[in-house]
Design an enzyme around this catalytic site. Sequence first.
Site, PDB file in Angstrom:
ATOM      1  N   ASP A 166      -4.284 -12.922   3.286  1.00 51.95           N
ATOM      2  CA  ASP A 166      -5.557 -12.401   3.792  1.00 51.95           C
ATOM      3  C   ASP A 166      -6.721 -12.867   2.925  1.00 51.95           C
ATOM      4  O   ASP A 166      -7.824 -12.479   3.282  1.00 51.95           O
ATOM      5  CB  ASP A 166      -5.575 -11.177   4.346  1.00 51.95           C
ATOM      6  CG  ASP A 166      -4.588 -10.059   3.212  1.00 51.95           C
ATOM      7  OD1 ASP A 166      -4.423 -10.628   2.171  1.00 51.95           O
ATOM      8  OD2 ASP A 166      -4.483  -8.950   3.466  1.00 51.95           O
ATOM      9  N   ASP A 216      -2.299 -10.362  -2.635  1.00 49.15           N
ATOM     10  CA  ASP A 216      -2.968 -10.108  -1.284  1.00 49.15           C
ATOM     11  C   ASP A 216      -4.319  -9.825  -1.737  1.00 49.15           C
ATOM     12  O   ASP A 216      -4.790  -9.668  -2.668  1.00 49.15           O
ATOM     13  CB  ASP A 216      -2.182  -9.040  -0.975  1.00 49.15           C
ATOM     14  CG  ASP A 216      -2.710  -8.267   0.604  1.00 49.15           C
ATOM     15  OD1 ASP A 216      -1.824  -8.691   1.588  1.00 49.15           O
ATOM     16  OD2 ASP A 216      -3.537  -7.704   0.672  1.00 49.15           O
ATOM     17  N   HIS A 269      -6.203  -7.278  -0.679  1.00 53.25           N
ATOM     18  CA  HIS A 269      -6.292  -5.975  -0.929  1.00 53.25           C
ATOM     19  C   HIS A 269      -5.392  -5.537  -2.159  1.00 53.25           C
ATOM     20  O   HIS A 269      -4.490  -6.004  -2.463  1.00 53.25           O
ATOM     21  CB  HIS A 269      -5.919  -4.808   0.383  1.00 53.25           C
ATOM     22  CG  HIS A 269      -6.491  -5.472   1.675  1.00 53.25           C
ATOM     23  ND1 HIS A 269      -5.923  -6.245   2.588  1.00 53.25           N
ATOM     24  CD2 HIS A 269      -7.752  -5.045   2.100  1.00 53.25           C
ATOM     25  CE1 HIS A 269      -6.632  -6.543   3.391  1.00 53.25           C
ATOM     26  NE2 HIS A 269      -7.779  -5.820   3.268  1.00 53.25           N
ATOM     27  N   HIS A 278       0.768  -1.119   0.043  1.00 58.65           N
ATOM     28  CA  HIS A 278       0.096  -0.099   0.071  1.00 58.65           C
ATOM     29  C   HIS A 278       0.700   1.476  -0.209  1.00 58.65           C
ATOM     30  O   HIS A 278       0.148   2.559  -0.254  1.00 58.65           O
ATOM     31  CB  HIS A 278      -1.041   0.029   1.339  1.00 58.65           C
ATOM     32  CG  HIS A 278      -1.715  -1.051   1.334  1.00 58.65           C
ATOM     33  ND1 HIS A 278      -2.762  -1.296   0.307  1.00 58.65           N
ATOM     34  CD2 HIS A 278      -2.229  -2.051   1.897  1.00 58.65           C
ATOM     35  CE1 HIS A 278      -3.706  -2.264   0.456  1.00 58.65           C
ATOM     36  NE2 HIS A 278      -3.191  -2.743   1.507  1.00 58.65           N
TER      37      HIS A 278
HETATM   38  C1  SP5 Z   1      -1.099  -5.045   3.667  1.00 53.66           C
HETATM   39  C2  SP5 Z   1      -2.485  -5.275   4.309  1.00 53.66           C
HETATM   40  O1  SP5 Z   1      -3.082  -6.166   3.952  1.00 53.66           O
HETATM   41  N1  SP5 Z   1      -3.046  -4.257   4.638  1.00 53.66           N
HETATM   42  C3  SP5 Z   1      -4.315  -4.094   5.097  1.00 53.66           C
HETATM   43  C4  SP5 Z   1      -5.172  -2.930   5.703  1.00 53.66           C
HETATM   44  C5  SP5 Z   1      -6.537  -2.869   5.973  1.00 53.66           C
HETATM   45  N2  SP5 Z   1      -6.979  -1.987   6.722  1.00 53.66           N
HETATM   46  C6  SP5 Z   1      -8.256  -1.492   6.773  1.00 53.66           C
HETATM   47  C7  SP5 Z   1      -9.152  -2.633   6.714  1.00 53.66           C
HETATM   48  C8  SP5 Z   1     -10.870  -2.389   6.971  1.00 53.66           C
HETATM   49  C9  SP5 Z   1     -11.182  -3.444   7.125  1.00 53.66           C
HETATM   50  N3  SP5 Z   1     -12.837  -3.475   7.452  1.00 53.66           N
HETATM   51  C10 SP5 Z   1     -13.698  -4.356   8.380  1.00 53.66           C
HETATM   52  C11 SP5 Z   1     -13.757  -5.637   7.677  1.00 53.66           C
HETATM   53  C12 SP5 Z   1     -14.424  -6.616   8.731  1.00 53.66           C
HETATM   54  N4  SP5 Z   1     -14.613  -7.918   8.159  1.00 53.66           N
HETATM   55 ZN    ZN Z   2      -4.158  -7.120   2.573  1.00 54.64          ZN
END
Ligand code: SP5
Ligand code: ZN
Length: 342
Positions: free
Chosen positions: A284, A195, A197, A159
């Site tokens: 993840d 990943d 995300h 990110h």
């Molecule tokens: C590297 C990496 O995997 N970073 C991920 C950062 C995510 N941060 C915010 C996630 C927001 C998730 N919202 C709640 C979901 C509950 N199931």
């Molecule tokens: Zn991630």
Amino acid sequence: MRVFFSPRQLAHAPASEFSRGEMIAFRECPVRAQSILAALAAAGFPAPEQPDDPGLAPVLAIHDGEYVDFLRTAWTRWRAGGATVAAYPTAWPVPGIGERRPDTVEGLLGWYIFDSGTPIVAETWDAVKAGADTAHAGALAVATGARSAFALCRPPGHHAARALAGGYCYLNNAAIAAQALRDQGAGRVAILDVDYHHGNGTQEIFYERGDVLFVSLHADPAFGYPYYTGYGDQSGRGAGEGTTLNLPLAAGTTEAEWLAALDHGLGRLGDFAADAVVVSLGVDTWEGDPLSHFKVSARAFPALGARLAGLGLPTLFVMEGGYATAELGKNVVGVLSGFEDA
Ligand code: SP5
Ligand code: ZN
């Protein structure tokens, strides 16, 4: 497979993050790395090698110098203001509020950190630099003849953009590794980001470059973090037109659907004729991960490893996300063993 890890990365341990209106335990915790180390040892992988310190040049080949200065000095500046716990941004220069970079540390936190999940504590810079060194050492190993290497990086990196932290990431380890591979003589490098995300930072860094392909499978930004990037029509610009491929996936994506998207992405990798591959390895995606909205079973991980081995290219795995700490090591080793056993 050579394995790289710096124990200095363990010292970065913020206590909490903001989630749905409350503070919860920080998910990107040192136990993550320990889970992976334990599973690697149990599976018979070689003991991790500690990276050399190549100085700041590999970091500055990817990141903005003033941003790096901010990361290095933010904690001291924050402490000078009397604060004693972690530094978090509380205001951001979103469209409409202006475009002037402030001089205060409070203002700079919002300028350089795009979300509330990426705090800075006393140990952050040293751990983050050790993570970049770990990725760099893995790249040198692959560039000098290792068929594969695993850089156990933490905090993660995908990110982080040229001048932005966010999503638990400060320096883009995979991008630093890809650039190191280029500098060591690889003409074309492909980054495959699996990943859950979208790797917004990696996309931004290479968006206008034709020598580095970025392929990403991730939660559709229509519902998933980081919300603002990762759309299928983002394909690169200028010399980089056509060298970004986003494959956004729906909530509930199954293992079969995920592997079908993977095969699509690997097809593009094959067409690109890369000299080396960097895998941004987040697990993840797993159905049991606290951040995942996919229905991807653990069987996907060895299948991923085997398909990557099938490319027949020098391959560097760089650790990204994965937050189900009890199963994290097993899932990571599933990918790496799938690669080794193919
Ligand atoms: C590297 C990496 O995997 N970073 C991920 C950062 C995510 N941060 C915010 C996630 C927001 C998730 N919202 C709640 C979901 C509950 N199931
Ligand atoms: Zn991630």
